[in-house]
Design a protein around this motif. Structure first.
Motif: not given
Length: 292
Positions: A110-113, A101-103, A234-240
């Protein structure tokens, strides 16, 4: 160009959470393929995506981990990150999907990993088991071993974040998250009523979904009498928001942006900070030599 998120088995590639979720790269049988074929596959991924994050179980067979390290070494690449959180298979699949999702966002590789280690703290993963006789990943008492031979016994096991095992029953649960989550369950050869009727209400889950049991689950839990469950955001906005709220720094070795205290790509840690020089007071050093 999104960073590629890979998993080591098809059962760890969950269906997309939303239309933005990038597909998972499945490195199936990476340890049994001819080495040159595996190297070409990974090189093509690097050519197409730039960076590759492989989500692999900490309890994965040694041959799989060795093959991944060998490929990385042969390619002499610091653009391959191997992420091995201490999660059971369903929790691992959920984490991989969160990274997928974050990709799709404006996060550097580096931040994603690095986000994988951060998001692991927000995952609660466990299972309902019909026996704990072959359970190796969670401490099991002799009493629980003995009870597992009683017909009809069921055990609620929390593997992450804090291992816990109790005899399952009405009103008996394991500690859950203190924030809003959805619950994902995967059924083996065991009824799921305790998960849906006792655990889900106790954890105040905002919703419940079901998915096929990953092939790796039977080996990880030591039985096919299992209902694996995982509470997650589940929410992308929260993960981001979670990921971007953490201070970023630049890896002093490979130069990419990271979060946390170690670069997931090159494994470098920040250099030690030198002690500040002792400031001199206006009157000079305390142990000054006499003039003369």
């Amino acid at each position: 160009m999104p960073t590629a998120i890979a998993v080591t088995g098809a059962g760890l590639a969950l269906p997309a959470q939303d239309e933005r979720t990038v597909p998972a790269v499945v490195l199936d049988d990476i340890d049994s393929r001819p080495l040159d074929e595996a190297v070409v596959t990974v090189q093509q991924l690097l050519d197409g995506y730039g960076h590759l994050v492989v989500v692999c179980a900490k309890a994965a067979p040694a041959a799989v981990v060795q093959r991944l390290h060998m490929i990385r070494s042969l390619l002499e690449s610091d653009r391959i990150a191997l992420l091995q959180p201490d999660l059971p298979p369903l929790g691992l699949a959920v984490l991989a999907r969160q990274l997928r999702q974050l990709a799709s966002c404006d996060l550097g590789p580096g931040v994603l990993a690095s986000a994988g280690r951060l998001l692991t703290h927000y995952i609660h993963a466990g299972a309902l088991l019909g026996t704990v006789a072959r359970l190796d990943h969670v401490p099991v008492t002799l009493t629980s071993h003995a009870r597992s031979w009683v017909p009809g016994s069921q055990f609620a096991v929390l593997a992450h974040p804090q291992p816990q095992l109790v005899k399952a029953g009405p009103g008996v649960t394991v500690p859950g998250p203190e924030f809003g989550t959805w619950l994902l369950l995967a059924k083996g050869q065991l009824p799921a009523e305790w998960v849906t009727e006792t655990l889900a209400p106790a954890w105040r889950t905002q919703g419940l979904r079901e998915t096929p049991l990953p092939a790796e689950s039977t080996r990880w839990w030591g039985t096919n009498k299992v209902v694996e469950f995982c509470a997650y955001l589940p929410d992308l906005s929260v993960l981001y928001q979670l990921v971007t709220s953490v201070r970023q720094s630049v890896c002093h070795w490979c130069g990419i942006d990271v979060i946390g205290d170690r670069c997931v790509f090159c494994s470098a840690t920040p250099p030690p900070v030198p002690e500040p020089a002792r400031a001199l007071t206006a009157s000079g050093p305390r142990h000054a030599l006499p003039a003369g």
